[in-house]
Design a protein around this motif. Structure first.
Motif, PDB file in Angstrom:
ATOM      1  N   GLY A  73       6.693 -19.369  15.939  1.00 11.71           N
ATOM      2  CA  GLY A  73       7.433 -20.254  16.819  1.00 11.71           C
ATOM      3  C   GLY A  73       8.865 -19.781  16.990  1.00 11.71           C
ATOM      4  O   GLY A  73       9.248 -18.682  16.584  1.00 11.71           O
ATOM      5  N   SER A  74       9.678 -20.614  17.612  1.00 14.30           N
ATOM      6  CA  SER A  74      11.071 -20.246  17.867  1.00 14.30           C
ATOM      7  C   SER A  74      11.975 -20.795  16.775  1.00 14.30           C
ATOM      8  O   SER A  74      11.577 -21.651  15.981  1.00 14.30           O
ATOM      9  CB  SER A  74      11.504 -20.795  19.234  1.00 14.30           C
ATOM     10  N   ILE A  75      13.191 -20.291  16.743  1.00 18.46           N
ATOM     11  CA  ILE A  75      14.203 -20.833  15.821  1.00 18.46           C
ATOM     12  C   ILE A  75      14.757 -22.099  16.457  1.00 18.46           C
ATOM     13  O   ILE A  75      15.335 -22.036  17.544  1.00 18.46           O
ATOM     14  CB  ILE A  75      15.326 -19.808  15.581  1.00 18.46           C
ATOM     15  N   PRO A  76      14.589 -23.249  15.809  1.00 20.71           N
ATOM     16  CA  PRO A  76      15.019 -24.509  16.460  1.00 20.71           C
ATOM     17  C   PRO A  76      16.515 -24.574  16.687  1.00 20.71           C
ATOM     18  O   PRO A  76      17.309 -24.217  15.805  1.00 20.71           O
ATOM     19  CB  PRO A  76      14.539 -25.578  15.479  1.00 20.71           C
ATOM     20  N   ASP A  77      16.888 -25.016  17.855  1.00 20.86           N
ATOM     21  CA  ASP A  77      18.305 -25.090  18.212  1.00 20.86           C
ATOM     22  C   ASP A  77      19.048 -26.079  17.317  1.00 20.86           C
ATOM     23  O   ASP A  77      20.209 -25.856  16.943  1.00 20.86           O
ATOM     24  CB  ASP A  77      18.444 -25.505  19.687  1.00 20.86           C
ATOM     25  N   GLU A  78      18.380 -27.175  16.927  1.00 18.85           N
ATOM     26  CA  GLU A  78      19.066 -28.204  16.119  1.00 18.85           C
ATOM     27  C   GLU A  78      19.298 -27.756  14.680  1.00 18.85           C
ATOM     28  O   GLU A  78      20.055 -28.392  13.947  1.00 18.85           O
ATOM     29  CB  GLU A  78      18.270 -29.507  16.144  1.00 18.85           C
ATOM     30  N   PHE A  79      18.634 -26.657  14.269  1.00 18.43           N
ATOM     31  CA  PHE A  79      18.823 -26.179  12.900  1.00 18.43           C
ATOM     32  C   PHE A  79      20.304 -25.909  12.623  1.00 18.43           C
ATOM     33  O   PHE A  79      20.854 -26.346  11.610  1.00 18.43           O
ATOM     34  CB  PHE A  79      18.006 -24.903  12.695  1.00 18.43           C
ATOM     35  N   PHE A  80      20.954 -25.177  13.534  1.00 17.95           N
ATOM     36  CA  PHE A  80      22.348 -24.790  13.290  1.00 17.95           C
ATOM     37  C   PHE A  80      23.335 -25.899  13.668  1.00 17.95           C
ATOM     38  O   PHE A  80      24.505 -25.817  13.308  1.00 17.95           O
ATOM     39  CB  PHE A  80      22.663 -23.500  14.043  1.00 17.95           C
ATOM     40  N   ARG A  81      22.875 -26.913  14.371  1.00 15.62           N
ATOM     41  CA  ARG A  81      23.764 -28.037  14.692  1.00 15.62           C
ATOM     42  C   ARG A  81      23.964 -28.940  13.482  1.00 15.62           C
ATOM     43  O   ARG A  81      24.888 -29.751  13.450  1.00 15.62           O
ATOM     44  CB  ARG A  81      23.195 -28.834  15.870  1.00 15.62           C
ATOM     45  N   GLN A  82      23.066 -28.825  12.481  1.00 14.57           N
ATOM     46  CA  GLN A  82      23.151 -29.697  11.315  1.00 14.57           C
ATOM     47  C   GLN A  82      23.806 -29.027  10.118  1.00 14.57           C
ATOM     48  O   GLN A  82      24.080 -29.685   9.118  1.00 14.57           O
ATOM     49  CB  GLN A  82      21.741 -30.153  10.907  1.00 14.57           C
ATOM     50  N   CYS A  83      24.000 -27.706  10.196  1.00 11.57           N
ATOM     51  CA  CYS A  83      24.502 -27.019   9.005  1.00 11.57           C
ATOM     52  C   CYS A  83      25.950 -27.435   8.708  1.00 11.57           C
ATOM     53  O   CYS A  83      26.729 -27.702   9.612  1.00 11.57           O
ATOM     54  CB  CYS A  83      24.420 -25.511   9.186  1.00 11.57           C
TER      55      CYS A  83
END
Length: 985
Positions: free
Chosen positions: A134-144
C-alpha cells in the motif's frame, strides 16, 4: 507470586485509593499492550515465549528494554524474529514511554497504520525489510511529535511520497529505499532543516530533482540512486557543505556537473554512474580533497582526464569507465598515494601504459576496451621505479603483491607478456585478451597461486602451453583460444582441480587428449575445437559430472566416442569435423576390429635372414597356417575391394564438386544479366551487383577449415574474393530444394532485392542441378547466440548493446513484413553482429525455396529453432502469418534480456523461458530475471517494459500479438519515454 500480587493490590486499594489509577497503569499497561500485540502475530520460532502475562513488568522479556527509572518499556526491538501478521497499533498504543520501535527483517504484511506515529515519546520507527504494502499514509507524518528517524526500506510500498513528510520538522533520518514508490520528489522535503540522511533509492521516482536543497545545512548523506530522475542536478547542491555521501547513480540525469559542487570539500563518496551527463570532467574535481570514492562511469563525458586529479590525496576508488574520454593515461594519478582501484575501461585512451602504474600499490586495474598501444612493461623495469621516487610508502615488491585484478583486454598492446608475472602474487583475475601480444606464455604463470581467471585469448601467442600452468592451483577459467599455440595439452593441468572452463580452441595444438582431464571434476565448459589433436578420446572423460558444453570439433580425433555421461547427449556439432570418429552421434558405425592377416612364405628355407623358418617335420603345420592365411587374405581382399570402391566414389563426388566450384570460380555476372550454360559441369553464377572474381575463394566450398556453421538449410563457409572482399557462402542442402531452376531463380531474385541496414545482404547465387549456393555479405563478429551463451564472461553485452540489438532486429522484421516476406526461422544464431555492434538478421525467406510451404516440412527444416516456434505450427487449422515471426521475436527478446536459452534442460526438469518470465512477472519479481552478469547495471525502466513486451509477443493467440511495426514504435517509446508509455511501465 500471583497471591502476593493480589494481596499487594488489596492493600493499596484500601489504604491509598488515590493511587489506584497510576499504579494500575505502571503494573499493567505495558504488559497488557504487549500481550495484545503478540496475540495478532505468528511466532514460528517461539521467540516470544518469555512474554508472560503474569509478570509484573516486561523488562526481562526478549526484545524489550525498559527505562530503569520507571520500569516502563522504552525500546521494542524484534529484529529478525521471523514474526508475521499485521502490525496492529491497538496494543502498541499502550506503550506511552516507547522511544524506539524496530521490527526489521520479519514477514509483517498489510498497510502501515498512521496511528503508530501518535505515540508521544516515539523517536525512532524502523519497519524495514518486511512485506508491507500500500501507500505511505499522509496522516502518519501529520501526527508525529518528536520523531527523529523513520525507515520503511525494503518493503512493497507504492504510490507517491506524501507531502505531509515536510510537516514532520523533527526528522533527521528518512529511508524509503527499495520499494515501488513513484511520482515526483515533493519540494517541501527541503524544508526539513534537521535532516541529516535521506535515502529514497531503488524506487520508481521520476521528474526533476527540485531546487532548494541548499537549505539542508545539516545534510550528511543523500541517496537517490536507481530511480528515473531526469534533468539537471540542482545548481545549489553545493550549499550542503556537510555532505559526505552523494549517490545519484542509475538515473536519467543530464547536462554538466554544477560548479557549486566544488564547495563540497567534506564529500568522501560521489557516485553519478549510469546517467546521461556530458561535457568534460570539470577541472574543479580536484577541489574534492576528501573524496575517497569517485564514480562517473557510464555517462557521456568527453575530453581528457583532468590533471587536477593529482590533488585527490584521499582517493581510493576511481571509475570513469564507459565514457568518451581520450588522451593518454593520466600522469597525475602518480600523486594519489591512497589509490586502490582504477577503472578506465571502454573509453578511447591512447598511448602507452606507463610502468609506474604497477608500483602504485593498486588492487584493481581495469583498462579494457581502449586504444592503448606499446608493450606491457615488466613490473621490475626501470621506468616502474618512478613510484618510489615519489616517496610512496610501499616498496615496489609490496605494491605488486597488492594487485588482485588486471584487465588490459581489447587494446592494441604488442610485444611479449611480461616474463615475471609471478611478481603479482595476489593476482586473482588476469585478462590480456584481444590484443596483439606475441611470444610464448611465460612459465612464471605458474607462480600465480591465487589466480582464478586467466584470459590470454585472441592474441598472437606461440610456443607451447607451459607445464607450469598446473602450479596455478586456484585456476577456475583458462582461456587461450584464438592464438598460435603448438604442442600438447600439458598433463599437469590436472592439478588445477577447481577448473570449470577450459577454452583452447583455434590454435595449433597437437598430440593426444590427455586422460588427466578426467580428474578435473569441476569442469563445465570445454572447447578444444579447430586444433590438430589426434588419437582416441579417453573413456574416463564420460565420468565428468558437471559438463555443460564439450566441443572437440575439427580436429583429427579417431575411434569410438565414449559411452555414458554427457557423451550420450552431446551435440553432433561438438564432434563434427573428425572424419575418423565413429558412433551414433556422428552417424558413423564403428567397424569390427579384425586380426591382422598372417602372410607366410611357403618357399622359405631355414635361412635366418628370411621372413619365416620351417623344418621338414613342420610341413603339416605349414599347410594349416597357409589355409588360415588364405582365409585371412580373402577377408582382406573383400575389405580392400570395399575401400577401393568407396575411394572411387569419393573421387567421383570430389571431381563433380570441384568442377562445380571451378565453374563458380570461372563464371561471373552482373545485375541478373550473366547466364552461362546451366549444365551440371558449368553452372550459372549471378551477382546482383559488380563482377567479382571467385577464383581466389572457390576452394572454401570444400574446405572444412573455412566452415562457419551449419543449419537446417545447409552449411555456411567463409571465403575471400581476389579483391580482398570476404563473403559468406551458404551451400544449400540439395534434398530440400527440388524446385526447378526457374522457380529457384525467381524466389532468390526477390530475396536479393531486399535491402535493410539490419538484414544480411544477399549478393548473388549459383545454380546447378546438384549444387545451389547463396552468396551473402560477410558479417565479422559472429552470432548473437555466441555473444549471449558462449562468449567470455568479462565481455558480456551491455544493456545498451542488447537494447540496440532488440530494436535493430525489430526494424528488420518490420521491413520484411512490409515486403510480404516471413522469416520463419528467427533465432539467436541467425542474428549476426557487425563490427559496429549492429544486428544483421540472416536466413530470411529461405522457406520460399522449399518445394511446398508445408508446415511440417518447414518444421523439420528449422527444428533447431526449438523454443522459438509459434504454437500455430502444431495446428493445421490456424494460418501461418507474420505473427509467427512476432512470436519468435518475443522469445528472442526474453533470451537477450535474461541471457538464458529458450529451453533449458536441467537434470530432472525442462525450463521454458517464456513460462519462467511470465511466472516471475505474476509474482512481482520480474526484475530478478534480467541477466545476472549485468550486475544490476541496467535501467529497470527499460528492462522491465522490454520483458513485458516480449511476453505480449509470445501470446498463444496470434491475434493478440502486435505487428512488428507496432513493436518498433513501442521500443522507441521505451528508449525515449513519453506519455503514451504508461501501459508498459
Amino acid at each position: 507470586m500471583k497471591m502476593r500480587r493480589m494481596v499487594g493490590l488489596f492493600v493499596i486499594l484500601f489504604l491509598a485509593p488515590s493511587l489506584v489509577s497510576s499504579v494500575d497503569s505502571t503494573l499493567n499497561d505495558d504488559v497488557l499492550g504487549l500481550i495484545v500485540f503478540k496475540a495478532d502475530l505468528k511466532d514460528p520460532n517461539l521467540k516470544l515465549t518469555s512474554w508472560n502475562e503474569d509478570d509484573e513488568n516486561p523488562c526481562k522479556w526478549d526484545g524489550i528494554k525498559c527505562n530503569p527509572r520507571n520500569n516502563r518499556v522504552s525500546e521494542l526491538l524484534l529484529d529478525g524474529f521471523s514474526l508475521s501478521g499485521k502490525i496492529g497499533p491497538k496494543g502498541l498504543l499502550q506503550l506511552q514511554f516507547l522511544r524506539r520501535l524496530s521490527l526489521t527483517k520479519n514477514n509483517f504484511t498489510g498497510k502501515i497504520n498512521p496511528k503508530l506515529a501518535s505515540l508521544e515519546n516515539l523517536k525512532v520507527i524502523d519497519l524495514s525489510e518486511n512485506s508491507l504494502s500500500g501507500s505511505i499514509p499522509d496522516e502518519f507524518f501529520r501526527q508525529c511529535r518528536y520523531l527523529r528517524a523513520v525507515s520503511f526500506a525494503k518493503n512493497k510500498l507504492s504510490g507517491e511520497i506524501p507531502p505531509s513528510l515536510s510537516s514532520c520538522s523533527t526528522l533527521a533520518g528518512v529511508n524509503f529505499s527499495s520499494n515501488q514508490l513513484s511520482g515526483n520528489l515533493p519540494a517541501g522535503i527541503w524544508s526539513l532543516n534537521g535532516l541529516r540522511s535521506l535515502d529514497l533509492s531503488d524506487n520508481l521516482l521520476d521528474g526533476e530533482i527540485p531546487k532548494g536543497i541548499a537549505g539542508l545545512l545539516n545534510l550528511r548523506a543523500i541517496d537517490l540512486h536507481k530511480n528515473r530522475f531526469s534533468g539537471n542536478l540542482p545548481n545549489d547542491i553545493g550549499g550542503c557543505l556537510l555532505l559526505k555521501m552523494i549517490d545519484f547513480s542509475k538515473n536519467l540525469l543530464s547536462g554538466g556537473l554544477p560548479d557549486s559542487m566544488q564547495k563540497l570539500s567534506s564529500c568522501s563518496y560521489l557516485n553519478l554512474h549510469g546517467n546521461l551527463f556530458a561535457g568534460e570532467v570539470p577541472t574543479w574535481i580536484g577541489e574534492l580533497r576528501s573524496v575517497e570514492t569517485l564514480d562517473l562511469s557510464s555517462n557521456g563525458f568527453s575530453g581528457q582526464i583532468p590533471d587536477s586529479m593529482r590533488n585527490l590525496g584521499s582517493l581510493k576508488f576511481l571509475s570513469l569507465s564507459e565514457n568518451s574520454l581520450n588522451g593518454n593515461f593520466p600522469d597525475s594519478l602518480i600523486n594519489c598515494s591512497e589509490l586502490l582501484s582504477i577503472d578506465f575501461s571502454r573509453n578511447s585512451l591512447t598511448g602507452a601504459l606507463p610502468g609506474w602504474v604497477f608500483g602504485l600499490g593498486l588492487q584493481s586495474i581495469l583498462l579494457s576496451g581502449n586504444r592503448l598501444t606499446g608493450i606491457i612493461e615488466n613490473p621490475t623495469s626501470s621506468s616502474s621505479t618512478k613510484a618510489s621516487k615519489q616517496k610512496f610508502q610501499v616498496s615496489s615488491t609490496m605494491a605488486y603483491q597488492n594487485l588482485q585484478v588486471l584487465d588490459l583486454s581489447g587494446n592494441a598492446f604488442s610485444g611479449d607478456i611480461p616474463w615475471n608475472l609471478g611478481s603479482f602474487s595476489s593476482l586473482q583475475s588476469l585478462n590480456m585478451s584481444k590484443n596483439s601480444l606475441g611470444g610464448a606464455i611465460p612459465p612464471s604463470v605458474g607462480e600465480l597461486k591465487a589466480v582464478t581467471v586467466l584470459d590470454l585469448s585472441e592474441n598472437q601467442l606461440n610456443g607451447s602451453i607451459p607445464s607450469e600452468i598446473g602450479e596455478a592451483v586456484s585456476l577456475k577459467e583458462l582461456k587461450l583460444e584464438k592464438n598460435r599455440l603448438t604442442g600438447n595439452i600439458p598433463t599437469q593441468i590436472e592439478k588445477c582441480s577447481s577448473l570449470t572452463s577450459l577454452f583452447l580452441a583455434q590454435n595449433k595444438l597437437t598430440g593426444l587428449l590427455p586422460s588427466e582431464l578426467a580428474n578435473l571434476t569441476e569442469l563445465r565448459y570445454v572447447d578444444l575445437s579447430l586444433n590438430n589433436l589426434t588419437g582416441s578420446l579417453p573413456k574416463q572423460l564420460s565420468n565428468l559430472p558437471h559438463i555443460i558444453s564439450f566441443n572437440i570439433s575439427y580436429n583429427h580425433l579417431q575411434g569410438e566416442l565414449p559411452a555414458g555421461g554427457f557423451f550420450n547427449i552431446i551435440s553432433p556439432s561438438s564432434v563434427a569435423g573428425n572424419p575418423s570418429l565413429c558412433g551414433s552421434v556422428v552417424n558413423r558405425s564403428c567397424s569390427a576390429v579384425l586380426p591382422k592377416p598372417i602372410v607366410l612364405n611357403p618357399n622359405s628355407t631355414g635361412d635366418s635372414s628370411g621372413g619365416g623358418s620351417f623344418s621338414p617335420n613342420l610341413r603339416h603345420k605349414k599347410i594349416i597356417f597357409s589355409i588360415s592365411a588364405l582365409i585371412a587374405i580373402g577377408a582382406a581382399v573383400v575389405i580392400a575391394i570395399g575401400v577401393i570402391a568407396v575411394t572411387v566414389l569419393n573421387l567421383h563426388v570430389r571431381s563433380s564438386s570441384s568442377r562445380s566450384a571451378a565453374a563458380l570460380a570461372l563464371s561471373g555476372g552482373d545485375d541478373f544479366s550473366r547466364s552461362p550454360t546451366t549444365d551440371a559441369n558449368s553452372g550459372k553464377l549471378v551477382m546482383f551487383s559488380g563482377d567479382p572474381d571467385f577464383s581466389a575463394g572457390a576452394h572454401a566450398l570444400l574446405n572444412k577449415d573455412c566452415e562457419l556453421g551449419r543449419g537446417g538449410f545447409g552449411a555456411v563457409y567463409k571465403t575471400v574474393l581476389r579483391d580482398g572482399q570476404p563473403v559468406a557462402i551458404k551451400k544449400l542442402t540439395v534434398s530440400s530444394l527440388v524446385k526447378s531452376q526457374e522457380e529457384f531463380e525467381r524466389e532468390v531474385k526477390k530475396l536479393g532485392k531486399i535491402r535493410h541496414p539490419n538484414l544480411v545482404m544477399l549478393e548473388g547465387y549459383y545454380w546447378t542441378q546438384s549444387l545451389q549456393l547463396l552468396i551473402y555479405e560477410f558479417v565479422p563478429c559472429g552470432s548473437l547466440y555466441k555473444h549471449l551463451h558462449e562468449g567470455p564472461s568479462e565481455n558480456i553485452l551491455s544493456w545498451h548493446d542488447r537494447f540496440n540489438i532488440i530494436l535493430g532486429t525489430a526494424k528488420s522484421l518490420a521491413h520484411l513484413h512490409q515486403m510480404n516476406v516471413i522469416h520463419y526461422n528467427l533465432k539467436s544464431s541467425n542474428v549476426l553482429i557487425d563490427d559496429s555492434g549492429e544486428p544483421k538478421v540472416g536466413d530470411f525467406g529461405l522457406a520460399r525455396l522449399l518445394p511446398m510451404l508445408d508446415r511440417y516440412v518447414l518444421s523439420s527444416k528449422v527444428q533447431s529453432a526449438l523454443g522459438y516456434m509459434a504454437p500455430e505450427f502444431a495446428c493445421r487449422t490456424v494460418k501461418i502469418t507474420e505473427k509467427c515471426d512476432v512470436y519468435g521475436f518475443g522469445v528472442l527478446v526474453l533470451e537477450i534480456v535474461t541471457g538464458k536459452r529458450p529451453v533449458e534442460y536441467m537434470e530432472d526438469d525442462v525450463v521454458v523461458l517464456c513460462d519462467m518470465v511470465r511466472g516471475a512477472l505474476e509474482e512481482g519479481r520480474v526484475e530478478e530475471c534480467v541477466d545476472s552478469r549485468l550486475l544490476g547495471n541496467f535501467p529497470a525502466e527499460e528492462a522491465i517494459p522490454v520483458m513485458k513486451l516480449g511476453l505480449i509477443c509470445t501470446s498463444q493467440v496470434p491475434s493478440n500479438r502486435p505487428d512488428m511495426g507496432e513493436v518498433v514504435n513501442i521500443l522507441e517509446l521505451i528508449r525515449c519515454p513519453s506519455e503514451g508509455q504508461e501501459e508498459l511501465g
